[in-house]
Design an enzyme around this catalytic site. Structure first.
Site, PDB file in Angstrom:
ATOM      1  N   ASP A  36       0.851  -1.022  -0.114  1.00 26.53           N
ATOM      2  CA  ASP A  36       0.034   0.095  -0.054  1.00 26.53           C
ATOM      3  C   ASP A  36       0.980   0.994  -0.124  1.00 26.53           C
ATOM      4  O   ASP A  36       1.879   1.338   0.979  1.00 26.53           O
ATOM      5  CB  ASP A  36      -0.826  -0.035   1.211  1.00 26.53           C
ATOM      6  N   TYR A  92       2.614   9.900   0.846  1.00 26.13           N
ATOM      7  CA  TYR A  92       3.590   9.521   1.478  1.00 26.13           C
ATOM      8  C   TYR A  92       5.201   9.767   0.702  1.00 26.13           C
ATOM      9  O   TYR A  92       5.506   9.221  -0.038  1.00 26.13           O
ATOM     10  CB  TYR A  92       3.721   7.847   1.525  1.00 26.13           C
ATOM     11  N   LYS A 114      -3.714   5.935  -3.389  1.00 25.82           N
ATOM     12  CA  LYS A 114      -4.779   6.564  -3.036  1.00 25.82           C
ATOM     13  C   LYS A 114      -5.065   7.733  -3.937  1.00 25.82           C
ATOM     14  O   LYS A 114      -4.092   8.362  -4.431  1.00 25.82           O
ATOM     15  CB  LYS A 114      -4.593   7.033  -1.449  1.00 25.82           C
TER      16      LYS A 114
END
Length: 193
Positions: free
Chosen positions: A55, A60, A86
């Site tokens: 993920d 990030y 995402k």
């Protein structure tokens, strides 16, 4: 290899997950900088342990995590792992003083997040992620951080929810129908009861 578990009851697009997944926020230099060699060694250790669910997210490391995942997965069979990322944020170049996540993400590119849960924002975010990841499809696409914790107030959250439900959600469904993603969901940090 870790045992696999099927989640057919969730209607997950036929995906099979390993019991252990690998969240890559630390590879985006969350709380401290790590070098590329250490990032790749960490991914390799997870892979060697049988982890095949990874993920990541644009947030990030302001794209750094997705780029490091790209380096690791290059050459691995695309059907040999499950990958999620995402949407809901666009990552834009900015002056260093305006960089998102100062004090949280370290030694990252000078970029800032721009929330955008609209149809076009979802499409742009995914396109940017596919480019950073070096692939042409995502297994699971999450709407990221559509919660009070990230937006600061119920009013701000309501505006973002209206934006997402007005067009962003339809973009995610369309991407699933086109086979660009197999499953969609939401990643939320806080629930209001």
């Amino acid at each position: 290899m870790l045992a696999t578990r099927h989640w057919d009851r969730l209607g997950n697009g036929g995906l099979t997950f390993t019991e252990l997944g690998f969240g890559t926020a630390p590879l985006g230099n969350l709380y401290r900088a790590i070098g590329e060699e250490d990032a790749q060694a960490t991914l390799q250790a997870a892979w060697d342990a049988g982890c095949r669910y990874i993920d990541t997210a644009p947030l990030y490391g302001l794209g750094l995590s997705e780029t490091r995942v790209n380096h690791f997965l290059r050459g691995k069979p695309r059907d040999g792992y499950v990958l999620s990322t995402k949407v809901g944020r666009l990552i834009r170049v900015c002056p260093p003083a305006e960089r998102t996540g100062q004090g949280k993400f370290f030694d990252t590119p000078s970029r800032r997040e721009v929330y955008d849960y609209s149809h076009d924002g979802i499409m742009r975010s995914l396109e940017d992620s596919l480019e950073r990841l070096g692939i042409d499809r995502i297994d699971v696409l999450y709407c990221h951080d559509i919660d009070i914790f990230n937006h600061g107030s119920q009013e701000a959250l309501d505006r973002r929810l209206k934006e997402f439900m007005g067009s962003g959600y339809q973009a995610m469904v369309r991407l699933r129908e086109q086979g660009v993603v197999k499953a969609v969901g939401a990643g939320i940090n806080e629930w209001q009861v």
